[in-house]
Design a protein around this motif. Structure first.
Motif, PDB file in Angstrom:
ATOM      1  N   GLU A   1       0.868  -1.361  -0.051  1.00 55.57           N
ATOM      2  CA  GLU A   1      -0.093   0.018   0.145  1.00 55.57           C
ATOM      3  C   GLU A   1       0.914   1.298  -0.081  1.00 55.57           C
ATOM      4  N   LYS A   2       2.150   1.139   0.611  1.00 52.61           N
ATOM      5  CA  LYS A   2       2.945   2.341   0.491  1.00 52.61           C
ATOM      6  C   LYS A   2       3.670   2.540  -0.654  1.00 52.61           C
ATOM      7  N   GLN A  33       2.359   5.209  -3.431  1.00 52.74           N
ATOM      8  CA  GLN A  33       2.844   6.522  -3.131  1.00 52.74           C
ATOM      9  C   GLN A  33       4.103   6.627  -3.218  1.00 52.74           C
ATOM     10  N   SER A  34       5.141   5.710  -2.671  1.00 57.45           N
ATOM     11  CA  SER A  34       6.539   6.057  -2.861  1.00 57.45           C
ATOM     12  C   SER A  34       7.164   5.996  -4.339  1.00 57.45           C
ATOM     13  N   LEU A  45       5.259   7.199  -6.571  1.00 57.89           N
ATOM     14  CA  LEU A  45       4.772   8.456  -7.275  1.00 57.89           C
ATOM     15  C   LEU A  45       5.874   9.579  -6.955  1.00 57.89           C
ATOM     16  N   GLN A  46       6.326   9.498  -5.540  1.00 53.78           N
ATOM     17  CA  GLN A  46       7.255  10.705  -4.983  1.00 53.78           C
ATOM     18  C   GLN A  46       8.484  10.528  -5.808  1.00 53.78           C
ATOM     19  N   GLY A  61      -3.608   2.016  -2.673  1.00 53.31           N
ATOM     20  CA  GLY A  61      -2.352   2.792  -2.167  1.00 53.31           C
ATOM     21  C   GLY A  61      -2.107   3.977  -3.290  1.00 53.31           C
ATOM     22  N   GLY A  62      -2.526   3.675  -4.404  1.00 52.79           N
ATOM     23  CA  GLY A  62      -2.216   4.529  -5.391  1.00 52.79           C
ATOM     24  C   GLY A  62      -2.841   6.037  -5.281  1.00 52.79           C
ATOM     25  N   PRO A  63      -2.141   6.973  -5.202  1.00 48.02           N
ATOM     26  CA  PRO A  63      -2.401   8.480  -5.064  1.00 48.02           C
ATOM     27  C   PRO A  63      -3.590   8.971  -5.918  1.00 48.02           C
ATOM     28  N   ALA A  64      -4.210  10.123  -5.397  1.00 50.94           N
ATOM     29  CA  ALA A  64      -5.228  10.524  -6.375  1.00 50.94           C
ATOM     30  C   ALA A  64      -4.649  10.952  -7.615  1.00 50.94           C
ATOM     31  N   THR A 106      -3.782   8.853  -9.990  1.00 47.42           N
ATOM     32  CA  THR A 106      -3.132   7.738 -10.646  1.00 47.42           C
ATOM     33  C   THR A 106      -4.112   7.249 -11.788  1.00 47.42           C
TER      34      THR A 106
END
Length: 435
Positions: free
Chosen positions: A158-159, A162-163, A165-166, A187-190, A192
């Motif tokens: 899940e993390k 996000q990682s 993406l950053q 876990g995909g950010p908004a 995605t």
């Protein structure tokens, strides 16, 4: 993958200089592909940079992971450690090769103050190290990652989205991932882009539908079977009789008939999943009459929704049949019939009390205003049933003591692969929904 070296990909024609250099150049890598990793060899000899890059572009990354790490600068290794920290905690990497004395590359990881060779790391650790190594080694414009969730704990999965993406934002790259993990998708950010592909076609790009389908275990399926029972091993066993149907079905547990999925809830489930799935609700027949079963089925009548009742009292009854018992135990049919008769005679009072209790519950559910058939009428009609009004669950339990040598148990029933077909109506309902 090195530009113009990707299998089946080449650059042809004239391109403006500002564009051409994005695709071709001695140190330009337009795309990178990261396959799954299942481990690394115990020993890895030093290879030239050209050999390592070419091998990695062919998907042989696990054989060359130490070489790939050795090509990175100390600053790059420190960057990998920084990226690993929020996912796995503190990890220190050490990669060493002495041109004068070494044949093999030495690579270690320090976790919680304990050093170990790279090959002893868990596959999840290796998977993430490989992903981050590729990002820094190839610096691709597009990174393709194949199922990074494999071997990772759900909380890490899940993390990870996000990682990545950053990292993508910081490195100026785009990332395309394949996954079957609801944790990765959730876990995909908004923002995605989430696309559901099946059989080479796009099913939907509605992220909500994809998340729900994965969460319900329905990804790649066509029918969701919602069981009455919390434990559904026997229901799954029945469905396994028909491999073609099994591939299209997922089974979800329930909480008893009093909390059975209602027609409205089934409709809401279908709607929330974009009407891409049919729903079959399982309920035990118990001590219901044929007329009562028919009325309950009619109450669920709706497009893509069925209420299925077991052919006998419950799922367990399917495995208390003399024919099934004979195949399971190797005993003749008449011996198996005698076991059932003896159980019925020895426990007649318990069976009748259980029947009366169930009829009271059915009358409360269906005949609050009166008009129900008498218990004697129903009991008489049930004498034509294979178990003569007894619950399959009760008979199943007694058979474990009756059949000699422990030949009848949950384990032996579950392990029997070939037996006379059971639950014909279940097959018919599934075929109807899939038609």
């Amino acid at each position: 993958m090195r530009s113009a070296r990707n299998a089946g990909i080449s650059v042809q024609g004239e391109l403006p200089e500002s564009v051409r250099t994005q695709f071709r150049g001695p140190e330009t890598f337009f795309s990178g592909f990261i396959p799954g990793i299942s481990g690394i060899p115990n020993v890895e000899q030093k290879n030239s940079k050209r050999v390592v890059l070419k091998a990695c572009s062919f998907g042989d990354s696990n054989v060359y992971l130490r070489n790939a790490l050795d090509l990175l600068s100390p600053g790059d290794l420190a960057q990998i450690e920084t990226w690993l920290d929020p996912l796995l905690g503190s990890v220190k990497l050490r990669v060493k090769f002495d041109e004068a004395t070494d044949f093999d590359i030495h690579a270690e990881a320090e976790i919680d103050g304990r050093s170990m060779p790279l090959e002893l790391l868990g596959t999840g650790y290796l998977q993430l190290i490989q992903i981050f190594c590729y990002i820094l080694l190839f610096k691709p414009k597009i990174l393709l990652v194949d199922e990074p969730d494999i071997h990772l704990h759900p909380s890490v999965q899940e993390k990870l989205a996000q990682s990545l993406l950053q990292i993508a934002g910081a490195q100026g790259i785009k990332i395309i991932m394949t996954t079957h993990s609801p944790f990765i998708v959730r876990g995909g950010p908004a923002g995605t882009n989430v696309v559901w592909l099946a059989d080479g076609e796009k099913k939907t790009d509605d992220r909500t539908i994809v998340e729900l389908a994965l969460g319900w275990g329905a990804f790649g399926k066509k029918v969701i079977v919602v069981s009455e029972d919390a434990k559904n091993d026997l229901l799954k066993k029945l469905i396994r009789q028909w491999p073609e149907l099994e591939r299209a079905v997922t089974v979800l547990p329930g909480r008893g008939y009093k909390h059975l999925l209602t027609k409205t809830e089934a409709q809401e489930l279908r709607s929330s999943l974009g009407h891409k799935f049919k729903v079959l609700v399982h309920r035990d027949r118990d001590s219901l009459t044929d007329d009562e079963v028919a009325k309950l089925k009619d109450s669920y009548a709706s497009d893509g929704i069925r209420l299925w009742f077991t052919d006998q009292s419950d799922l367990e009854a399917e495995f208390c049949d003399p024919g099934f018992l004979s195949v399971l135990t190797g005993q003749p049919i008449h011996t198996c019939e005698n076991w059932l008769t003896e159980i019925s005679n020895q426990h007649q009072r318990e069976i009748e009390d259980q029947f009366a209790s169930q009829r009271a519950a059915h009358n409360e559910e269906l005949h609050k205003a009166g008009g129900s058939p008498t218990n004697d009428e129903v009991w008489t009609a049930f004498q034509a049933r294979p178990l003569k009004g007894a619950k399959g669950k009760f008979i199943f339990k007694q058979l474990k003591n009756k059949v000699p040598g422990g030949a009848f148990s949950e384990a032996t029933v579950e392990s029997l692969a070939t037996y006379p077909e059971r639950a014909a109506s279940l097959k018919a309902n599934l075929e109807d929904l899939l038609a």
